[in-house]
Design a protein around this motif. Structure first.
Motif, PDB file in Angstrom:
ATOM      1  N   ILE A 291      39.798  40.163  48.270  1.00  0.00           N
ATOM      2  CA  ILE A 291      39.716  39.537  47.247  1.00  0.00           C
ATOM      3  C   ILE A 291      38.906  38.324  47.105  1.00  0.00           C
ATOM      4  O   ILE A 291      38.067  38.246  46.043  1.00  0.00           O
ATOM      5  N   GLN A 292      38.017  37.494  48.701  1.00  0.00           N
ATOM      6  CA  GLN A 292      37.129  36.791  48.157  1.00  0.00           C
ATOM      7  C   GLN A 292      36.190  37.380  47.478  1.00  0.00           C
ATOM      8  O   GLN A 292      35.180  36.397  47.222  1.00  0.00           O
ATOM      9  N   ARG A 320      37.200  45.906  37.635  1.00  0.00           N
ATOM     10  CA  ARG A 320      37.144  47.375  38.633  1.00  0.00           C
ATOM     11  C   ARG A 320      36.388  46.607  39.616  1.00  0.00           C
ATOM     12  O   ARG A 320      37.578  47.362  40.999  1.00  0.00           O
ATOM     13  N   ALA A 321      36.492  45.462  39.830  1.00  0.00           N
ATOM     14  CA  ALA A 321      36.621  44.429  41.349  1.00  0.00           C
ATOM     15  C   ALA A 321      38.113  44.394  41.901  1.00  0.00           C
ATOM     16  O   ALA A 321      38.075  44.602  42.701  1.00  0.00           O
ATOM     17  N   ALA A 322      39.203  44.339  41.339  1.00  0.00           N
ATOM     18  CA  ALA A 322      40.155  44.070  41.744  1.00  0.00           C
ATOM     19  C   ALA A 322      40.825  45.173  42.206  1.00  0.00           C
ATOM     20  O   ALA A 322      40.877  45.024  43.183  1.00  0.00           O
ATOM     21  N   ASN A 323      40.515  45.788  41.696  1.00  0.00           N
ATOM     22  CA  ASN A 323      40.166  47.617  42.555  1.00  0.00           C
ATOM     23  C   ASN A 323      39.620  47.421  43.699  1.00  0.00           C
ATOM     24  O   ASN A 323      40.758  48.530  44.812  1.00  0.00           O
ATOM     25  N   GLY A 373      44.295  40.202  40.756  1.00  0.00           N
ATOM     26  CA  GLY A 373      43.393  40.484  40.709  1.00  0.00           C
ATOM     27  C   GLY A 373      42.742  38.945  40.861  1.00  0.00           C
ATOM     28  O   GLY A 373      42.837  38.088  41.585  1.00  0.00           O
ATOM     29  N   ASN A 374      42.092  38.872  40.018  1.00  0.00           N
ATOM     30  CA  ASN A 374      41.072  37.343  40.659  1.00  0.00           C
ATOM     31  C   ASN A 374      41.694  36.348  38.723  1.00  0.00           C
ATOM     32  O   ASN A 374      40.276  35.865  38.337  1.00  0.00           O
ATOM     33  N   THR A 442      43.725  41.105  34.406  1.00  0.00           N
ATOM     34  CA  THR A 442      42.680  40.848  35.981  1.00  0.00           C
ATOM     35  C   THR A 442      43.938  41.446  36.299  1.00  0.00           C
ATOM     36  O   THR A 442      43.253  41.802  37.969  1.00  0.00           O
ATOM     37  N   HIS A 443      44.753  42.314  36.478  1.00  0.00           N
ATOM     38  CA  HIS A 443      45.835  43.075  37.319  1.00  0.00           C
ATOM     39  C   HIS A 443      45.200  44.094  38.405  1.00  0.00           C
ATOM     40  O   HIS A 443      43.821  44.962  37.014  1.00  0.00           O
TER      41      HIS A 443
END
Length: 474
Positions: A291-292, A320-323, A373-374, A442-443
């Motif tokens: 996550i970081q 996309r980053a969360a995925n 997510g973030n 964000t999820h």
């Protein structure tokens, strides 16, 4: 003109790559140092060590008076207006203030450790431990102030050497890991006091280096006969301290929502039970690290896309980053949930297998963290600092109430229930506020094709302002 590292003059994008690389080193070495310390200390001493370290971290946070972020902001703003003299004045005022406040915080920390031990008799060498804690507060505050000052001057590569973790940056973490490894190789007896001495020493040796680099950065561009720097105007001093006070409040609230459980463990648990709880919580770093990493690569895109009103593209970028982060994070959670005793035994040793039930409870909170997510970074990078602060306050209150009752009635698993509830509430509320205030979800979601997604996917960029002090630590 003062000399400086060649990397400090690299373009912002390349400096950001350096920052990411050093952040990865910092996270990995932090995890490795925690594992080695837990193995060498055993649950009881490890619990005492964790408790004192969190006290030192809070003391250093107070000792910086929020000027790690406020100083960065005003130095960078002055440089943006080509006013190097004003930037130097802000740096001098920041250093002068921290010299006083950090000294007072160090004294208060030592008194707090002694008072705690007077009521609990936790520590074998309370006077020495209190002295080391006070020294830790002082050197950690100075190291972090120097690092964020370097960031304000745009020296991202140098700043990344000294920041990014609770107890210093990757250089300090490497030194601590080396010291613990030497103890392991020489079969030297390790207790909480010696471990704290190694931790404080690893930070202390970097302080002159970091301060020297900050001084060089402030003098770069000055001619040999440059006029002396004038004192900061009273209005500027008041603004610096006022902004620092607000930021300090946010930092303390964030600390409370993330680390208050260790303090509650010190109040309600025996040292060995706190050590088991600390090992369980450290094992969840495996889920938090991806996550970081995801946060690092999207932070630059969030304010830009938000300012341009490209809300749909912002949501695609964040999700996309969360995925990507969810794949290793969920895999780590699955391993910890299915084989908690095995994972604890492999990482920390057989004496920590008793923390299996605590790990299971903690995974519930981290599951919400990963799936959401973030949202904290989306809100922070779009100017919703007050919203994040209020959510952190609510999460800290839940942790205080539920964690206290749980620890009193059920021990470490009950404390873990409070931590998981706080984590779930925090990330759930932030997810909802991100949708309400920023207009994005964000999820994590399953990949899918949409008819409207005909534009090329937004490029994920590295943020030149990585490791910002506003970003919470795992």
């Amino acid at each position: 003109m003062s000399s400086s590292s060649p990397q400090d003059h690299l373009p912002s994008r390349r400096q950001a790559v350096w920052a990411v690389a050093w952040r990865v080193v910092g996270i990995v070495t932090t995890f490795a140092a925690n594992i080695l310390a837990a193995r060498l200390l055993g649950p009881a001493e490890f619990g005492s060590y964790l408790l004192v370290v969190t006290i030192v971290v809070l003391g250093a946070l107070v000792g910086m008076a929020g000027l790690n972020e406020a100083g960065l902001r005003f130095i960078a703003s002055s440089l943006a207006h080509n006013d190097r003299k004003l930037a130097q004045a802000y740096l001098r005022r920041t250093f002068a203030t921290v010299a006083l406040v950090a000294s007072l915080a160090a004294i208060a920390t030592a008194a707090g450790v002694l008072l705690f031990n007077l009521n609990t008799a936790w520590f074998h060498q309370p006077v020495l431990l209190a002295t080391l804690a006070a020294a830790g507060v002082f050197v950690l505050a100075w190291q972090q102030i120097a690092a964020e000052s370097l960031r304000g001057y745009g020296r991202l590569q140098s700043a990344s050497l000294f920041s990014g973790g609770q107890t210093g940056g990757p250089v300090s973490n490497l030194l601590l890991l080396a010291g613990l490894s030497a103890v392991a190789l020489t079969a030297t007896r390790l207790d909480a006091t010696v471990a704290l001495a190694l931790t404080v020493g690893s930070v202390a040796v970097t302080v002159p280096w970091s301060l020297r680099k900050a001084w060089q950065a402030s003098r770069t561009g000055d001619s040999p006969d440059a006029s002396p720097v004038e004192s900061l105007a009273p209005a500027h001093r008041q603004e610096l301290l006022a902004v620092g006070g607000v930021l300090l409040l946010n930092q303390v609230l964030a600390f409370g929502s993330q680390q208050l459980d260790i303090w509650l463990g010190g109040a309600f648990l025996e040292p060995d039970a706190l050590g088991l709880y600390g090992a369980a919580k450290r094992s969840l770093l495996l889920a938090a690290m991806p996550i970081q990493m995801a946060m690092m690569v999207v932070m630059a895109s969030v304010p830009r896309l938000h300012a341009q009103g490209r809300t749909q593209e912002l949501e695609r970028t964040v999700r996309r980053a969360a995925n990507y982060a969810a794949v290793p994070a969920l895999a780590a959670i699955a391993l910890l949930a299915l084989f908690p005793e095995t994972m604890l035994h492999l990482a920390f040793g057989g004496s920590y297998a008793g923390a299996a039930s605590t790990v299971l409870v903690l995974t519930l909170g981290y599951l919400v963290l990963v799936i959401s997510g973030n949202p904290p970074y989306v809100l922070t990078m779009t100017g919703r600092h007050r919203t994040v602060a209020m959510v952190n306050l609510a999460a800290a209150v839940v942790l205080l109430v539920v964690g206290s009752l749980g620890a009193h009635w059920y021990g470490a698993p009950g404390l873990a229930a409070g931590s998981a509830a706080s984590c779930a509430l925090q990330n759930g509320l932030l997810w909802w506020f991100a949708r309400r205030h920023v207009g994005v979800f964000t999820h994590v979601s399953l990949p899918r094709r949409t008819a409207t997604a005909k534009t090329s996917p937004s490029r994920i960029t590295l943020d030149p302002d990585l490791n910002s002090a506003t970003a919470p630590e795992a």
